[in-house]
Design a protein around this motif. Structure first.
Motif, PDB file in Angstrom:
ATOM      1  N   MET A   1       0.846  -1.195   0.000  1.00 17.00           N
ATOM      2  CA  MET A   1       0.000   0.000   0.000  1.00 17.00           C
ATOM      3  C   MET A   1       0.882   1.245   0.000  1.00 17.00           C
ATOM      4  SD  MET A   1      -2.848   1.123   2.825  1.00 17.00           S
ATOM      5  CE  MET A   1      -3.633   2.711   2.713  1.00 17.00           C
ATOM      6  N   SER A   2       0.614   2.175  -0.911  1.00 19.32           N
ATOM      7  CA  SER A   2       1.410   3.401  -0.983  1.00 19.32           C
ATOM      8  C   SER A   2       0.558   4.609  -0.609  1.00 19.32           C
ATOM      9  CB  SER A   2       1.987   3.574  -2.387  1.00 19.32           C
ATOM     10  OG  SER A   2       0.958   3.693  -3.340  1.00 19.32           O
ATOM     11  N   PHE A   3       1.197   5.656  -0.143  1.00 20.99           N
ATOM     12  CA  PHE A   3       0.480   6.864   0.260  1.00 20.99           C
ATOM     13  C   PHE A   3       1.403   8.075   0.083  1.00 20.99           C
ATOM     14  CE2 PHE A   3       2.673   5.221   3.937  1.00 20.99           C
ATOM     15  CZ  PHE A   3       3.202   6.329   4.575  1.00 20.99           C
ATOM     16  N   GLU A   4       0.794   9.271   0.078  1.00 15.63           N
ATOM     17  CA  GLU A   4       1.547  10.518  -0.088  1.00 15.63           C
ATOM     18  C   GLU A   4       1.291  11.431   1.101  1.00 15.63           C
ATOM     19  OE1 GLU A   4       2.287  12.898  -3.973  1.00 15.63           O
ATOM     20  OE2 GLU A   4       0.498  13.793  -3.042  1.00 15.63           O
ATOM     21  N   VAL A   5       2.382  11.944   1.678  1.00 20.43           N
ATOM     22  CA  VAL A   5       2.290  12.885   2.797  1.00 20.43           C
ATOM     23  C   VAL A   5       2.603  14.286   2.276  1.00 20.43           C
ATOM     24  CG1 VAL A   5       3.208  13.520   5.064  1.00 20.43           C
ATOM     25  CG2 VAL A   5       3.025  11.111   4.422  1.00 20.43           C
ATOM     26  N   THR A   6       1.780  15.258   2.663  1.00 21.94           N
ATOM     27  CA  THR A   6       2.031  16.638   2.245  1.00 21.94           C
ATOM     28  C   THR A   6       1.913  17.580   3.440  1.00 21.94           C
ATOM     29  OG1 THR A   6      -0.301  16.938   1.637  1.00 21.94           O
ATOM     30  CG2 THR A   6       1.235  16.309  -0.120  1.00 21.94           C
ATOM     31  N   TYR A   7       2.669  18.660   3.353  1.00 23.49           N
ATOM     32  CA  TYR A   7       2.551  19.750   4.323  1.00 23.49           C
ATOM     33  C   TYR A   7       1.842  20.902   3.627  1.00 23.49           C
ATOM     34  CZ  TYR A   7       3.752  23.725   7.284  1.00 23.49           C
ATOM     35  OH  TYR A   7       3.686  24.851   8.070  1.00 23.49           O
ATOM     36  N   ASN A   8       0.680  21.268   4.109  1.00 24.09           N
ATOM     37  CA  ASN A   8      -0.074  22.386   3.553  1.00 24.09           C
ATOM     38  C   ASN A   8       0.193  23.612   4.416  1.00 24.09           C
ATOM     39  OD1 ASN A   8      -1.058  20.375   1.951  1.00 24.09           O
ATOM     40  ND2 ASN A   8      -3.195  21.013   2.094  1.00 24.09           N
ATOM     41  N   GLY A   9       1.051  24.477   3.920  1.00 24.82           N
ATOM     42  CA  GLY A   9       1.429  25.640   4.708  1.00 24.82           C
ATOM     43  C   GLY A   9       2.397  26.527   3.950  1.00 24.82           C
ATOM     44  N   ASP A  10       3.262  27.170   4.697  1.00 24.26           N
ATOM     45  CA  ASP A  10       4.182  28.150   4.124  1.00 24.26           C
ATOM     46  C   ASP A  10       5.623  27.664   4.209  1.00 24.26           C
ATOM     47  OD1 ASP A  10       1.908  29.676   3.933  1.00 24.26           O
ATOM     48  OD2 ASP A  10       2.357  30.906   5.697  1.00 24.26           O
ATOM     49  N   ILE A  11       6.376  28.013   3.184  1.00 22.76           N
ATOM     50  CA  ILE A  11       7.807  27.747   3.174  1.00 22.76           C
ATOM     51  C   ILE A  11       8.525  29.032   2.778  1.00 22.76           C
ATOM     52  CG2 ILE A  11       7.848  26.961   0.769  1.00 22.76           C
ATOM     53  CD1 ILE A  11       9.928  24.858   1.650  1.00 22.76           C
ATOM     54  N   GLN A  12       9.627  29.300   3.435  1.00 26.13           N
ATOM     55  CA  GLN A  12      10.386  30.523   3.144  1.00 26.13           C
ATOM     56  C   GLN A  12      11.736  30.148   2.537  1.00 26.13           C
ATOM     57  OE1 GLN A  12      11.871  33.267   6.387  1.00 26.13           O
ATOM     58  NE2 GLN A  12      10.451  34.678   5.381  1.00 26.13           N
ATOM     59  N   TRP A 174      17.759  37.910   0.618  1.00 22.59           N
ATOM     60  CA  TRP A 174      16.539  37.809  -0.189  1.00 22.59           C
ATOM     61  C   TRP A 174      15.681  36.719   0.427  1.00 22.59           C
ATOM     62  CZ3 TRP A 174      16.154  34.672  -5.301  1.00 22.59           C
ATOM     63  CH2 TRP A 174      14.887  34.842  -5.870  1.00 22.59           C
ATOM     64  N   SER A 175      14.477  37.078   0.843  1.00 28.60           N
ATOM     65  CA  SER A 175      13.563  36.093   1.437  1.00 28.60           C
ATOM     66  C   SER A 175      12.246  36.110   0.680  1.00 28.60           C
ATOM     67  CB  SER A 175      13.325  36.400   2.922  1.00 28.60           C
ATOM     68  OG  SER A 175      12.774  37.693   3.093  1.00 28.60           O
ATOM     69  N   ARG A 176      11.799  34.929   0.310  1.00 31.25           N
ATOM     70  CA  ARG A 176      10.558  34.774  -0.446  1.00 31.25           C
ATOM     71  C   ARG A 176       9.701  33.709   0.234  1.00 31.25           C
ATOM     72  NH1 ARG A 176      12.557  32.704  -4.405  1.00 31.25           N
ATOM     73  NH2 ARG A 176      11.606  30.640  -4.609  1.00 31.25           N
ATOM     74  N   THR A 177       8.497  34.082   0.616  1.00 31.94           N
ATOM     75  CA  THR A 177       7.597  33.163   1.300  1.00 31.94           C
ATOM     76  C   THR A 177       6.504  32.704   0.352  1.00 31.94           C
ATOM     77  OG1 THR A 177       8.005  34.304   3.409  1.00 31.94           O
ATOM     78  CG2 THR A 177       6.102  32.833   3.294  1.00 31.94           C
ATOM     79  N   GLU A 178       6.323  31.390   0.277  1.00 27.17           N
ATOM     80  CA  GLU A 178       5.328  30.819  -0.621  1.00 27.17           C
ATOM     81  C   GLU A 178       4.398  29.888   0.155  1.00 27.17           C
ATOM     82  OE1 GLU A 178       7.057  29.004  -4.051  1.00 27.17           O
ATOM     83  OE2 GLU A 178       8.453  30.659  -4.430  1.00 27.17           O
ATOM     84  N   ALA A 179       3.135  29.931  -0.212  1.00 29.57           N
ATOM     85  CA  ALA A 179       2.133  29.047   0.392  1.00 29.57           C
ATOM     86  C   ALA A 179       1.746  27.971  -0.623  1.00 29.57           C
ATOM     87  CB  ALA A 179       0.898  29.848   0.802  1.00 29.57           C
ATOM     88  N   GLY A 180       1.576  26.768  -0.142  1.00 27.70           N
ATOM     89  CA  GLY A 180       1.207  25.693  -1.055  1.00 27.70           C
ATOM     90  C   GLY A 180       1.140  24.355  -0.356  1.00 27.70           C
ATOM     91  N   GLU A 181       1.200  23.331  -1.164  1.00 22.95           N
ATOM     92  CA  GLU A 181       1.182  21.946  -0.688  1.00 22.95           C
ATOM     93  C   GLU A 181       2.516  21.324  -1.074  1.00 22.95           C
ATOM     94  OE1 GLU A 181      -2.415  19.046  -1.063  1.00 22.95           O
ATOM     95  OE2 GLU A 181      -1.088  18.656  -2.782  1.00 22.95           O
TER      96      GLU A 181
END
Length: 243
Positions: A1-12, A174-181
Motif C-alpha cells: 500500500m502506498s500513500f503521499e504525505v504533504t505539508y499544507n502551509g508556508d515555506i520561506q 533575499w527572502s521569499r515566502t510561498e504558500a502551497g502543498e
C-alpha cells in the motif's frame, strides 16, 4: 500500500549574499563584493568613531542649544529637556554617505537575474508555522505541529543563522515566502502513515527523513523581500528590478 504525505502551509526560501573568497573571485560580480568590502570597512571605522564621540558631541550640541535659547529669550526661560535629549540624536553624515554609496551600488547590481543565478550565495529554506499535514489529501487531525515549531531546536537553528550573519560587516538577504502543498521528493511512501516518522530537521518538516519541500500544484507567493544590512545594525529595503 502506498500513500503521499504533504505539508499544507508556508515555506520561506532564503538566499544571502556576502563577501567570501569565492564571491570575491567571481567572474561577473567579484568586483561588486570587493567594492562593498571597501565601503563597509570605512563604515565600520566611522561607526566606531561615532560611538566614541557621540556623548561629547551631544553635550556640545545641548550646551550650544541652551546658550542660543538663553541669548534669544532670556536666561533660563527655555532650556533643552534633559529627559527628552538623547545622544543618539547626533549622527555621522559621512557614515550615512557611505551607507548611501553601498545602497546605490547594491541597487544597481541586484536584479532578478543576479538573485537567481549568483551561485556564490548561501541558500536555505525553512517551514513556517500555521500549516497542517495531509495524507492522500485528507487532513491528519491527530498530528499536531505545534511542538515542532515551538521547540528549542527550531528557534536555536534559526537564531544561529542570524547570529552568524550579524557578525558580518554587511550582507544582502533575499527572502521569499510561498504558500502551497509540499511533498517529499521521489515516489510515494510504502506501508502505513505514522506520525512518529514526522520530524523537524534544520527548520524543515521531514517524513522518513525526507524534507517536505516539493510543490505538488504550484505555490502562491505572498512575500518577496530584498534587504541590505549594515554593520551599524541598520537595514534598508532594495527594489527587485528586472534584468
Amino acid at each position: 500500500m502506498s500513500f503521499e504525505v504533504t505539508y499544507n502551509g508556508d515555506i520561506q526560501y532564503i538566499k544571502v549574499f556576502y563577501s567570501t573568497e569565492k564571491t570575491r573571485a567571481g567572474k561577473y560580480y567579484g568586483e561588486f563584493y570587493k567594492k562593498m568590502d571597501e565601503l563597509a570597512s570605512d563604515l565600520k571605522r566611522f561607526k566606531q568613531e561615532l560611538d566614541e564621540d557621540s556623548e561629547n558631541a551631544a553635550k556640545i550640541a545641548k550646551d550650544a542649544a541652551n546658550k542660543a535659547l538663553s541669548e534669544r529669550f532670556g536666561s533660563l526661560r527655555y532650556i533643552i529637556d534633559e529627559h527628552l535629549w538623547d545622544e543618539d540624536m547626533v549622527i555621522s553624515k559621512i557614515l550615512d554617505d557611505r551607507k548611501e554609496e553601498m545602497l546605490v551600488l547594491a541597487q544597481k547590481t541586484f536584479n532578478n537575474e543576479v538573485l537567481l543565478e549568483e551561485d556564490g550565495a548561501e541558500e536555505y529554506k525553512i517551514h513556517l508555522a500555521e500549516g497542517g499535514i495531509e495524507v492522500d489529501g485528507e487532513s491528519v487531525e491527530e498530528t499536531s505541529l505545534i511542538d515542532f515549531f515551538d521547540s528549542d531546536d527550531y528557534h536555536e537553528s534559526n537564531g544561529a543563522k542570524l547570529a552568524k550573519l550579524e557578525k558580518l560587516d554587511w550582507f544582502i538577504i533575499w527572502s521569499r515566502t510561498e504558500a502551497g502543498e509540499f511533498k517529499t521528493e521521489g515516489v510515494q511512501h510504502e506501508g502505513n502513515y505514522s506520525s512518529k516518522e514526522l520530524k523537524m530537521e534544520n527548520c524543515l518538516l521531514t517524513y522518513r527523513d525526507l524534507p517536505l519541500v516539493i510543490p505538488t500544484n504550484g505555490t502562491d507567493i505572498f512575500s518577496n523581500e530584498l534587504e541590505i544590512h549594515f554593520v551599524d545594525e541598520t537595514r534598508v529595503s532594495l527594489e527587485i528590478s528586472e534584468a
